[in-house]
Design a protein around this motif. Structure first.
Motif, PDB file in Angstrom:
ATOM      1  N   ARG A  97       0.826  -1.216   0.000  1.00 16.49           N
ATOM      2  CA  ARG A  97       0.000   0.000   0.000  1.00 16.49           C
ATOM      3  C   ARG A  97       0.859   1.263   0.000  1.00 16.49           C
ATOM      4  NH1 ARG A  97      -5.533  -0.701   2.271  1.00 16.49           N
ATOM      5  NH2 ARG A  97      -5.876  -2.932   2.505  1.00 16.49           N
ATOM      6  N   ILE A  98       1.944   1.241   0.752  1.00 15.24           N
ATOM      7  CA  ILE A  98       2.819   2.415   0.801  1.00 15.24           C
ATOM      8  C   ILE A  98       3.503   2.626  -0.544  1.00 15.24           C
ATOM      9  CG2 ILE A  98       4.972   3.309   1.802  1.00 15.24           C
ATOM     10  CD1 ILE A  98       3.869   2.369   4.538  1.00 15.24           C
ATOM     11  N   PHE A  99       3.962   1.541  -1.170  1.00 15.19           N
ATOM     12  CA  PHE A  99       4.565   1.685  -2.491  1.00 15.19           C
ATOM     13  C   PHE A  99       3.533   2.146  -3.522  1.00 15.19           C
ATOM     14  CE2 PHE A  99       8.140  -0.594  -0.653  1.00 15.19           C
ATOM     15  CZ  PHE A  99       9.207   0.051  -1.253  1.00 15.19           C
ATOM     16  N   LEU A 100       2.288   1.707  -3.402  1.00 15.96           N
ATOM     17  CA  LEU A 100       1.229   2.196  -4.287  1.00 15.96           C
ATOM     18  C   LEU A 100       0.989   3.682  -4.076  1.00 15.96           C
ATOM     19  CD1 LEU A 100      -1.413  -0.674  -4.191  1.00 15.96           C
ATOM     20  CD2 LEU A 100      -0.285   0.230  -6.234  1.00 15.96           C
ATOM     21  N   MET A 101       1.054   4.122  -2.815  1.00 17.11           N
ATOM     22  CA  MET A 101       0.880   5.537  -2.517  1.00 17.11           C
ATOM     23  C   MET A 101       1.982   6.357  -3.184  1.00 17.11           C
ATOM     24  SD  MET A 101       1.003   7.587   1.096  1.00 17.11           S
ATOM     25  CE  MET A 101       2.745   7.244   1.204  1.00 17.11           C
ATOM     26  N   PRO A 151       2.384  12.155  -7.431  1.00 22.95           N
ATOM     27  CA  PRO A 151       3.400  12.671  -8.360  1.00 22.95           C
ATOM     28  C   PRO A 151       4.653  13.217  -7.669  1.00 22.95           C
ATOM     29  CG  PRO A 151       1.228  13.419  -9.021  1.00 22.95           C
ATOM     30  CD  PRO A 151       1.067  12.748  -7.689  1.00 22.95           C
ATOM     31  N   GLU A 152       4.480  13.896  -6.562  1.00 19.93           N
ATOM     32  CA  GLU A 152       5.628  14.467  -5.853  1.00 19.93           C
ATOM     33  C   GLU A 152       6.523  13.369  -5.272  1.00 19.93           C
ATOM     34  OE1 GLU A 152       6.477  17.294  -2.009  1.00 19.93           O
ATOM     35  OE2 GLU A 152       4.632  17.628  -3.135  1.00 19.93           O
ATOM     36  N   LEU A 153       5.900  12.389  -4.601  1.00 22.45           N
ATOM     37  CA  LEU A 153       6.682  11.288  -4.039  1.00 22.45           C
ATOM     38  C   LEU A 153       7.324  10.447  -5.136  1.00 22.45           C
ATOM     39  CD1 LEU A 153       4.426  10.057  -1.089  1.00 22.45           C
ATOM     40  CD2 LEU A 153       6.586  11.298  -0.935  1.00 22.45           C
ATOM     41  N   TYR A 156      11.194   9.631  -5.570  1.00 21.89           N
ATOM     42  CA  TYR A 156      11.618   8.225  -5.654  1.00 21.89           C
ATOM     43  C   TYR A 156      12.461   8.025  -6.909  1.00 21.89           C
ATOM     44  CZ  TYR A 156      11.164   3.119  -6.056  1.00 21.89           C
ATOM     45  OH  TYR A 156      11.419   1.764  -6.179  1.00 21.89           O
ATOM     46  N   SER A 157      11.966   8.492  -8.039  1.00 18.03           N
ATOM     47  CA  SER A 157      12.685   8.347  -9.313  1.00 18.03           C
ATOM     48  C   SER A 157      14.031   9.048  -9.280  1.00 18.03           C
ATOM     49  CB  SER A 157      11.845   8.900 -10.467  1.00 18.03           C
ATOM     50  OG  SER A 157      10.671   8.140 -10.621  1.00 18.03           O
ATOM     51  N   SER A 158      14.086  10.213  -8.645  1.00 18.66           N
ATOM     52  CA  SER A 158      15.357  10.934  -8.529  1.00 18.66           C
ATOM     53  C   SER A 158      16.365  10.150  -7.700  1.00 18.66           C
ATOM     54  CB  SER A 158      15.138  12.303  -7.889  1.00 18.66           C
ATOM     55  OG  SER A 158      14.401  13.136  -8.734  1.00 18.66           O
ATOM     56  N   LEU A 159      15.884   9.494  -6.671  1.00 22.52           N
ATOM     57  CA  LEU A 159      16.779   8.714  -5.813  1.00 22.52           C
ATOM     58  C   LEU A 159      17.314   7.470  -6.518  1.00 22.52           C
ATOM     59  CD1 LEU A 159      14.847   8.873  -2.422  1.00 22.52           C
ATOM     60  CD2 LEU A 159      17.124   9.808  -2.859  1.00 22.52           C
TER      61      LEU A 159
END
Length: 86
Positions: free
Chosen positions: A22-26, A31-33, A37-40
């Motif tokens: 659920r947290i990964f789906l969130m 879009p901000e998270l 995530y993608s930047s990391l």
């Protein structure tokens, strides 16, 4: 124990079981998270695996959960597996 306690326990057990997914789906749906995530992780699978693993550990610690079996069918596309919790 109140008449609602069994219901509450059932709700929380179901939620805890797949809280990691659920947290990964969130993250995926925010879009901000997702941008952070993608930047990391960039395109580095090793970094992605490390971030996902560490986030899974933090979820378990934050909510004081016990590990159960590994689930190989997450709904989130960010992970390949996750630990179910109790």
């Amino acid at each position: 124990m109140s008449q609602f306690d069994n219901f509450f326990n059932e709700v929380f057990d179901k939620f805890s079981k797949d809280i990691t997914d659920r947290i990964f789906l969130m993250i995926e749906n925010d879009p901000e998270l997702m941008d952070k995530y993608s930047s990391l992780v960039g395109n580095d699978k090793k970094v992605k695996d490390e971030l996902n693993s560490e986030l899974g550990k933090e979820i378990r610690k934050k909510y004081d959960l016990e590990n159960l079996k590994k689930n190989k069918n997450p709904k989130s596309s960010l992970i390949e597996t996750y630990r179910e919790h109790k």
